[in-house]
Design a protein around this motif. Structure first.
Motif, PDB file in Angstrom:
ATOM      1  N   ASP A 129      -3.464   5.736   4.607  1.00 46.68           N
ATOM      2  CA  ASP A 129      -2.531   4.643   4.873  1.00 46.68           C
ATOM      3  C   ASP A 129      -3.170   3.639   5.824  1.00 46.68           C
ATOM      4  OD1 ASP A 129      -0.341   3.042   4.956  1.00 46.68           O
ATOM      5  OD2 ASP A 129       0.875   4.367   6.206  1.00 46.68           O
ATOM      6  N   TRP A 130      -4.116   2.860   5.279  1.00 45.31           N
ATOM      7  CA  TRP A 130      -4.766   1.820   6.041  1.00 45.31           C
ATOM      8  C   TRP A 130      -4.146   0.467   5.700  1.00 45.31           C
ATOM      9  CZ3 TRP A 130      -9.653   4.590   4.125  1.00 45.31           C
ATOM     10  CH2 TRP A 130     -10.120   5.474   5.102  1.00 45.31           C
ATOM     11  N   ALA A 131      -4.429  -0.527   6.518  1.00 45.83           N
ATOM     12  CA  ALA A 131      -3.966  -1.891   6.243  1.00 45.83           C
ATOM     13  C   ALA A 131      -5.029  -2.607   5.421  1.00 45.83           C
ATOM     14  CB  ALA A 131      -3.710  -2.635   7.546  1.00 45.83           C
ATOM     15  N   VAL A 132      -4.659  -2.998   4.203  1.00 46.93           N
ATOM     16  CA  VAL A 132      -5.599  -3.602   3.271  1.00 46.93           C
ATOM     17  C   VAL A 132      -5.542  -5.119   3.377  1.00 46.93           C
ATOM     18  CG1 VAL A 132      -6.211  -3.856   0.825  1.00 46.93           C
ATOM     19  CG2 VAL A 132      -5.357  -1.666   1.698  1.00 46.93           C
ATOM     20  N   VAL A 133      -6.707  -5.751   3.384  1.00 47.08           N
ATOM     21  CA  VAL A 133      -6.803  -7.202   3.445  1.00 47.08           C
ATOM     22  C   VAL A 133      -6.647  -7.768   2.032  1.00 47.08           C
ATOM     23  CG1 VAL A 133      -8.258  -9.162   4.087  1.00 47.08           C
ATOM     24  CG2 VAL A 133      -8.346  -7.033   5.421  1.00 47.08           C
ATOM     25  N   THR A 134      -5.730  -8.735   1.870  1.00 44.73           N
ATOM     26  CA  THR A 134      -5.515  -9.375   0.568  1.00 44.73           C
ATOM     27  C   THR A 134      -5.883 -10.856   0.666  1.00 44.73           C
ATOM     28  OG1 THR A 134      -3.243 -10.161   0.908  1.00 44.73           O
ATOM     29  CG2 THR A 134      -3.533  -7.822   0.321  1.00 44.73           C
ATOM     30  N   GLU A 135      -5.799 -11.537  -0.465  1.00 43.61           N
ATOM     31  CA  GLU A 135      -6.051 -12.983  -0.508  1.00 43.61           C
ATOM     32  C   GLU A 135      -4.750 -13.776  -0.488  1.00 43.61           C
ATOM     33  OE1 GLU A 135      -8.546 -13.831  -3.823  1.00 43.61           O
ATOM     34  OE2 GLU A 135     -10.211 -12.586  -3.101  1.00 43.61           O
ATOM     35  N   ALA A 149      -4.856   3.601  -6.202  1.00 44.49           N
ATOM     36  CA  ALA A 149      -5.772   4.447  -5.444  1.00 44.49           C
ATOM     37  C   ALA A 149      -7.216   4.289  -5.882  1.00 44.49           C
ATOM     38  CB  ALA A 149      -5.349   5.914  -5.584  1.00 44.49           C
ATOM     39  N   GLU A 150      -7.436   3.932  -7.178  1.00 37.68           N
ATOM     40  CA  GLU A 150      -8.813   3.873  -7.648  1.00 37.68           C
ATOM     41  C   GLU A 150      -9.512   2.583  -7.282  1.00 37.68           C
ATOM     42  OE1 GLU A 150      -6.081   2.698 -11.133  1.00 37.68           O
ATOM     43  OE2 GLU A 150      -6.168   4.223  -9.559  1.00 37.68           O
ATOM     44  N   GLN A 151      -8.792   1.655  -6.691  1.00 38.13           N
ATOM     45  CA  GLN A 151      -9.423   0.390  -6.327  1.00 38.13           C
ATOM     46  C   GLN A 151     -10.196   0.514  -5.013  1.00 38.13           C
ATOM     47  OE1 GLN A 151      -6.049  -2.262  -6.143  1.00 38.13           O
ATOM     48  NE2 GLN A 151      -6.379  -3.003  -8.218  1.00 38.13           N
ATOM     49  N   GLU A 152     -11.378  -0.087  -4.970  1.00 40.93           N
ATOM     50  CA  GLU A 152     -12.117  -0.215  -3.712  1.00 40.93           C
ATOM     51  C   GLU A 152     -11.539  -1.402  -2.974  1.00 40.93           C
ATOM     52  OE1 GLU A 152     -16.414  -1.695  -3.140  1.00 40.93           O
ATOM     53  OE2 GLU A 152     -16.611   0.475  -3.415  1.00 40.93           O
ATOM     54  N   HIS A 153     -11.299  -1.262  -1.670  1.00 42.88           N
ATOM     55  CA  HIS A 153     -10.629  -2.342  -0.959  1.00 42.88           C
ATOM     56  C   HIS A 153     -11.144  -2.456   0.469  1.00 42.88           C
ATOM     57  CE1 HIS A 153      -8.132   1.347  -1.412  1.00 42.88           C
ATOM     58  NE2 HIS A 153      -8.122   1.311  -0.101  1.00 42.88           N
ATOM     59  N   SER A 154     -10.918  -3.631   1.054  1.00 36.97           N
ATOM     60  CA  SER A 154     -11.289  -3.871   2.452  1.00 36.97           C
ATOM     61  C   SER A 154     -10.078  -3.598   3.328  1.00 36.97           C
ATOM     62  CB  SER A 154     -11.766  -5.315   2.646  1.00 36.97           C
ATOM     63  OG  SER A 154     -12.984  -5.530   1.971  1.00 36.97           O
ATOM     64  N   VAL A 155     -10.305  -2.894   4.426  1.00 38.24           N
ATOM     65  CA  VAL A 155      -9.212  -2.537   5.323  1.00 38.24           C
ATOM     66  C   VAL A 155      -9.573  -2.945   6.743  1.00 38.24           C
ATOM     67  CG1 VAL A 155      -8.577  -0.593   3.855  1.00 38.24           C
ATOM     68  CG2 VAL A 155     -10.092  -0.214   5.810  1.00 38.24           C
TER      69      VAL A 155
END
Length: 536
Positions: A129-135, A149-155
């Motif tokens: 449960d991290w905070a994900v950066v969006t556009e 869950a399968e997406q790689e993301h920036s947190v």
């Protein structure tokens, strides 16, 4: 202003292993995590550490924090992250016009990124449960639970720098203490740059804790260790020691291998002086004993497993069943202690016949007037007598060489000695020496001294030492003494006598740290006092 946010307790998965601790109090490299975090602060910055109001800071940790000028901010339990930050900023005696660094209590980034009004981000594949950066400017940060869950993301990693703390308070307050919404508001009002970092270590979850611990070890460890996710390679300038360890792993019986990491042989291209083991993400017992808040009931399970290993070793006698002269108790204690003290005396100018006054820290508050020679001779009389059968031994069976796996309640041993005092390869010896090494961690509190958790006074001929023993430690120690006497018929006085020799023989090995040498010497007097009390 440098603010470490550690006002909530660690997650339940970590709490089951370390007890109820704030994240900054987790162990890392034989120190508290907060010691590494504090070292990240800019020079001259005033440092604040938030903690739960219900958390009782151990005395020696409290002294370290005070000595290093750290201001503790106790916050009510159960506050949200946003409410904790606003409350902390309102409580500290610091103006709100100076730049503010915020570091989460489960985070290490070394070095910290430079710049103003920034948030450190990193790319992850896990789905905590991290905070994900969006556009999306309106929903700039969202919980990772709301994405695939399968997406790689920036947190966000847990490090921020704000030029306007007052505006940050306004933004978090405006959005009803919601930290992520408050950050979005600050970003629109002041600006907040996303700075990618590749050196983020996250200690907030069980998996990431052990992974980060491994990564930190890889970055900082001595030249003689190489670590990957699959193996650890040990080498060094003392080839004979490394060769003896490799020889031990290569020659132990199959049933003993369940107590060791998988031995992976010697690396290709290196004929000698190196070997590899499977890398295990387990906690060493010394860190568990010193830094965790573990119930005595769990320690009973751990100690039972340690004794089960020694019992298994006892099932494998040497070919002739007789102890070699170099590994009997006389050689391992009396002869080695005498030789090491001679070295210590020559190097440091200590006369072993000088009478010291040792002031006990127990309820009796006695003063013992003894020389080093006196405690050597007095403890020699209490050493276990009679030859034992020669069996397989570890040779250095202390807490730092024992790893524990909570899920299976199994130990794994590393760094065996495999050498006699004369420098000959040998995997056999007297199992009572392994008992003594185990005792020097449980009873002798050796790992506390190495971690710096002691208060030693050595003025002229006056000696005292205080160690952070609690009722829990005394319960564990009493349980351990009973287990050893029942299983091996070794009395408490005999265990303490062996430890007196162990601590005295260590003195020349710690000549790089005079304060630690004094502590080891003072501790030998403490152990001698305990030996005498158990004779009565």
């Amino acid at each position: 202003m440098f603010l470490i946010m550690s006002a909530a307790y660690i997650s339940q998965e970590l709490r089951s292993e370390f007890g109820a601790l704030p994240p900054s109090f987790l162990p890392l490299g034989n120190r508290r995590l907060f010691q590494y975090q504090i070292s990240l602060a800019p020079k001259g910055a005033q440092i604040f550490l938030t903690l739960p109001e219900s958390f009782v800071i151990p005395d020696f940790d409290n002294e370290w924090l005070l000595k290093n000028g750290i201001t503790i901010v106790k916050l009510p339990d159960g506050l949200s992250l946003g409410a904790s930050l606003v409350t902390a900023l309102n409580l500290v005696d610091q103006g709100l016009e100076v730049p503010l660094h915020v570091l989460f209590g489960d985070t290490v980034i070394d070095p910290l990124p430079h710049g103003q009004d920034l948030v450190a981000i990193a790319t992850v594949e896990d789905n905590y449960d991290w905070a994900v950066v969006t556009e999306d400017d309106d929903n700039w940060l969202v919980s990772s639970q709301n994405i695939l869950a399968e997406q790689e993301h920036s947190v966000i990693t847990g490090y921020f720098k704000f030029s306007n703390p007052r505006q940050l308070i306004r933004c978090i307050t405006k959005y009803s203490w919601q930290f992520l919404k408050g950050l979005g508001c600050y970003r629109q009002k002041i600006g907040l740059s996303e700075v990618p970092v590749s050196n983020w270590l996250d200690f907030g979850h069980a998996n990431t804790y052990y992974r980060s611990k491994s990564a930190y070890t890889t970055q900082r460890i001595f030249n003689d260790l190489k670590i990957t996710s699959d193996w650890i390679e040990k080498s060094g300038i003392h080839n004979e020691k490394i060769e003896a360890e490799a020889n031990w792993f290569e020659n132990i019986p199959p049933m003993i291998r369940r107590y060791t990491p998988q031995y992976l042989g010697r690396p290709g291209g290196i004929p000698s002086g190196a070997y590899r083991l499977e890398y295990l993400h387990h906690i060493p017992l010394n860190e568990l004993y010193v830094f965790a808040d573990v119930a005595p009931l769990l320690w009973k399970k751990i100690l039972k497993e340690c004794l089960a290993f020694l019992k298994c070793c006892s099932n494998y006698p040497s070919p002739d069943g007789k102890l070699e002269s170099g590994v009997n108790l006389d050689a391992m204690f009396t002869e080695k202690t005498t030789a090491r003290l001679r070295t210590f005396s020559l190097e440091c100018g200590f006369r072993t016949d000088t009478v010291f006054r040792y002031h006990t820290q127990d309820t009796e508050r006695r003063t013992l007037e003894l020389s080093i020679n006196d405690i050597v001779q007095g403890s020699e009389a209490q050493l276990p007598s009679g030859d034992a059968q020669s069996t397989l031994v570890h040779g250095d069976f202390c807490f730092s060489n024992v790893l524990y796996e909570f899920r299976t309640n199994r130990i794994k041993v590393i760094d065996p000695r495999g050498l006699t005092p004369a420098g000959e390869k040998c995997i056999f010896g007297d199992i009572r020496y392994d008992l003594a090494k185990l005792s020097h961690s449980v009873l002798g509190m050796y790992d506390w001294i190495v971690a710096g958790y002691h208060e030693t006074s050595f003025e002229g001929q006056e000696i005292s030492i205080a160690l952070p023993e609690t009722s829990k430690h005394h319960e564990i120690q009493k349980m351990f003494l009973d287990m050893i006497e029942a299983e091996y018929s070794v009395s408490p006085a005999q265990l303490y006598a062996m430890q007196v020799h162990l601590f005295l023989s260590m003195l020349p090995l710690h000549n790089d740290d005079v304060n630690r040498q004094y502590a080891l010497l003072a501790n030998s007097f403490r152990l001698y006092n305990l030996m005498e009390r158990h004779q009565q």
